[in-house]
Write a protein that holds these residues in place. Structure first.
Motif, PDB file in Angstrom:
ATOM      1  N   LYS A  22       0.829  -1.208   0.000  1.00  0.00           N
ATOM      2  CA  LYS A  22       0.000   0.000   0.000  1.00  0.00           C
ATOM      3  C   LYS A  22       0.865   1.260   0.000  1.00  0.00           C
ATOM      4  O   LYS A  22       0.474   2.284  -0.558  1.00  0.00           O
ATOM      5  N   LYS A  25       1.808   1.805  -3.528  1.00  0.00           N
ATOM      6  CA  LYS A  25       0.661   2.332  -4.244  1.00  0.00           C
ATOM      7  C   LYS A  25       0.519   3.832  -3.984  1.00  0.00           C
ATOM      8  O   LYS A  25       0.228   4.611  -4.911  1.00  0.00           O
ATOM      9  N   ALA A  26       0.738   4.241  -2.733  1.00  0.00           N
ATOM     10  CA  ALA A  26       0.654   5.664  -2.382  1.00  0.00           C
ATOM     11  C   ALA A  26       1.748   6.451  -3.096  1.00  0.00           C
ATOM     12  O   ALA A  26       1.514   7.564  -3.584  1.00  0.00           O
ATOM     13  N   GLU A  27       2.960   5.877  -3.174  1.00  0.00           N
ATOM     14  CA  GLU A  27       4.063   6.551  -3.863  1.00  0.00           C
ATOM     15  C   GLU A  27       3.728   6.777  -5.343  1.00  0.00           C
ATOM     16  O   GLU A  27       4.009   7.848  -5.889  1.00  0.00           O
ATOM     17  N   LYS A  28       3.143   5.790  -5.970  1.00  0.00           N
ATOM     18  CA  LYS A  28       2.775   5.936  -7.384  1.00  0.00           C
ATOM     19  C   LYS A  28       1.736   7.035  -7.555  1.00  0.00           C
ATOM     20  O   LYS A  28       1.792   7.823  -8.502  1.00  0.00           O
ATOM     21  N   LYS A  29       0.792   7.104  -6.636  1.00  0.00           N
ATOM     22  CA  LYS A  29      -0.242   8.135  -6.727  1.00  0.00           C
ATOM     23  C   LYS A  29       0.342   9.531  -6.505  1.00  0.00           C
ATOM     24  O   LYS A  29      -0.048  10.498  -7.169  1.00  0.00           O
ATOM     25  N   LEU A  30       1.289   9.617  -5.581  1.00  0.00           N
ATOM     26  CA  LEU A  30       1.932  10.906  -5.300  1.00  0.00           C
ATOM     27  C   LEU A  30       2.964  11.264  -6.369  1.00  0.00           C
ATOM     28  O   LEU A  30       3.314  12.440  -6.530  1.00  0.00           O
ATOM     29  N   LYS A  78      -6.125   9.400   3.462  1.00  0.00           N
ATOM     30  CA  LYS A  78      -6.900  10.603   3.208  1.00  0.00           C
ATOM     31  C   LYS A  78      -7.450  11.104   4.541  1.00  0.00           C
ATOM     32  O   LYS A  78      -7.728  10.320   5.435  1.00  0.00           O
ATOM     33  N   MET A  83      -1.941  11.960   1.907  1.00  0.00           N
ATOM     34  CA  MET A  83      -2.652  11.871   0.630  1.00  0.00           C
ATOM     35  C   MET A  83      -3.564  13.074   0.401  1.00  0.00           C
ATOM     36  O   MET A  83      -4.141  13.215  -0.678  1.00  0.00           O
TER      37      MET A  83
END
Length: 283
Positions: A22, A25-30, A78, A83
């Protein structure tokens, strides 16, 4: 790694446990690579209060001459987590390219990705003082320099303040009603001496203060009333912190002050949040 999280303080900003998948996943979104030490800390606990409360700096700022506040670390989620950085950047008109890891709206500590996508320096922002400076060269340096600053009054200062406070006779509920009815700013200063004996007294005076502040647009009276209830909260902070519903009421009140167009109200809101150990919403 030295102990970091203060596990004795419950926080709404401690999110459910997270795993490495996870985090990726957060790194990719950021669109960035988070510091390894940050990720290790978040795997241990996903956000919350820290054992220490400050980081040293030689840059004077709105917090202190020699340090900034660093008493919590935002987790990956969030709602009070990292995020929300893009939303908060837009809301508070901060530069793009930041990941906000600590702050309350007026001040922020951020991973600064403006010129890199990994190993970012740490920047500090104080919006009221229009301050933006490099706080540390890396997240590891931020953690290594994390320490406890004594921002409280000395024993002598506290005793002197209490002695001055106790020189004035306590103010009763009936007197508070008369004071607010007078709409006299000099008299309103006396509200600070309202006698609190139990938590219900705190709830009562907060209710009266909110009602009065909604009934006037006079800046002087609003600020005077705000500082009065701020002092009442500080003098009774231990009693209040034992009652979660009163802390929540105080938090809602502080957040309303934080939305005021009167700058001094923001200082009052921040003081209340520090005394009662909660973070203000990013309004």
């Amino acid at each position: 790694m030295k102990p970091f999280w203060d596990k004795d303080i419950e926080s709404d900003d401690t999110f459910k446990a997270i795993n490495e998948r996870k985090i990726s996943k957060a790194e990719k979104k950021l669109g960035v690579i988070l510091p390894d030490t940050y990720k290790k800390l978040i795997l241990e606990q996903n956000g919350g209060y820290t054992i220490h409360n400050a980081f040293p700096t030689d840059q004077p700022n709105g917090w202190a001459e020699d340090h900034v506040s660093f008493d919590h670390l935002r987790g990956i989620a969030k709602g009070e987590g990292i995020m929300d950085s893009d939303y908060l950047i837009e809301e508070w008109e901060l530069p793009e390219g930041l990941v906000l890891i600590c702050g309350d709206g007026h001040t922020w500590i951020a991973l600064d990705y403006r010129e890199t996508k990994e190993n970012p320096p740490i920047h500090y922002f104080d919006l009221e003082y229009e301050t933006d400076f490099k706080l540390a060269h890396s997240f590891d340096e931020l953690i290594a320099g994390h320490y406890t600053a004594d921002d409280e009054l000395s024993d002598e200062e506290a005793e002197a303040m209490m002695a001055e406070y106790e020189e004035h006779p306590p103010v009763s509920k009936e007197e508070v009603k008369d004071i607010f009815a007078s709409r006299n700013a000099e008299l309103i200063e006396k509200v600070v001496h309202f006698q609190v004996e139990q938590i219900e007294d705190v709830e009562w005076i907060l209710s009266k203060v909110e009602t009065f502040m909604q009934s006037t647009e006079d800046e002087n009276m609003l600020v005077t009333t705000g500082w009065a209830i701020n002092t009442i909260f500080i003098l009774n902070e231990e009693l209040i912190k034992e009652n979660a519903h009163v802390v929540q009421a105080a938090r809602r009140f502080a957040e309303q002050l934080n939305q005021s167009k009167i700058d001094e109200m923001h200082d009052i809101a921040l003081n209340i949040s520090i005394a009662l150990e909660f973070d203000l919403e990013g309004q």
